[in-house]
Design an enzyme around this catalytic site. Structure first.
Site, short mmCIF file in Angstrom:
data_model
loop_
_atom_site.label_atom_id
_atom_site.label_comp_id
_atom_site.label_asym_id
_atom_site.label_seq_id
_atom_site.Cartn_x
_atom_site.Cartn_y
_atom_site.Cartn_z
N HIS A 249 5.46 -15.16 -2.54
CA HIS A 249 4.76 -13.92 -2.21
C HIS A 249 5.76 -12.77 -2.04
O HIS A 249 5.51 -11.66 -2.51
CB HIS A 249 3.94 -14.13 -0.93
N PHE B 101 12.61 5.04 -2.19
CA PHE B 101 12.38 3.63 -1.84
C PHE B 101 13.14 3.31 -0.55
O PHE B 101 14.33 3.04 -0.57
CB PHE B 101 12.86 2.74 -2.99
N VAL C 127 9.69 -5.99 4.03
CA VAL C 127 9.17 -7.26 3.54
C VAL C 127 10.22 -8.32 3.86
O VAL C 127 11.37 -8.21 3.43
CB VAL C 127 8.90 -7.22 2.01
N GLU D 162 0.81 -1.22 0.00
CA GLU D 162 0.00 0.00 0.00
C GLU D 162 0.84 1.27 0.00
O GLU D 162 0.30 2.38 -0.11
CB GLU D 162 -0.96 0.00 1.19
#
Length: 165
Positions: free
Chosen positions: A97, A122, A90, A67
């Site tokens: 995934h 980023f 992450v 998101e």
């Protein structure tokens, strides 16, 4: 790339510049909050260290790293910022995934930057495990949130030097 012997959050060799008067949005993921909270602290510290006032930064939380893309788009669509810093984490799991999320987030953030002609930084950790994330969010490898803030300042100042026509 960080190594086991180097903290990459040392900016003593850089002329970062004065960011006073510049406006920054920080879009941060709530997922992996232990890590993203530390990244957020690092980003705020980095911005303040270079002259950014509290009123010139806005923190927006989104559910997860995926998101960050739409969060960045929403913030740039609705308010003028000199740069957006995205912060997320992450961690590799047992399925693919991880690959899909990391790829989508990286491309999405780049696309938002191009769409608005604004620096969208980023600041997403993509690690194999929690310890690597902790090492990069205030641990032995420094704080990638602060690194993202320095990058945002440098890119916002560059953008001011070469305004859009």
């Amino acid at each position: 790339m960080s190594s086991s012997i180097k903290n990459l959050s040392d900016f003593s060799h850089l002329e970062v510049g004065n960011a006073e008067g510049l406006k920054f949005a920080i879009v941060v993921s709530q997922w992996n909050a232990q890590v993203t909270g530390a990244l957020l602290e690092g980003a705020i510290t980095g911005l303040k260290k270079h002259g950014v006032n509290d009123g010139d930064m806005e923190v927006l939380q989104v559910p997860g790293s995926y998101e960050l893309v739409s969060g960045s788009d929403i913030v740039l669509r609705n308010k003028a910022f000199d740069a957006v810093i995205t912060l997320g984490c992450v961690i590799q799991g047992e399925t693919r995934h991880f690959d899909f999320i990391c790829d989508a987030v990286a491309h999405g953030i780049a696309n938002v930057a191009i769409k608005y002609n604004k620096p969208v930084i980023f600041g997403v950790l993509t690690t194999d495990n929690l310890q690597q994330a902790l090492d990069r969010s205030g641990g032995i490898h420094g704080n990638k949130g602060e690194e993202a803030a320095i990058t945002a300042i440098q890119m916002a100042l560059l953008s001011q030097r070469f305004p859009s026509v």
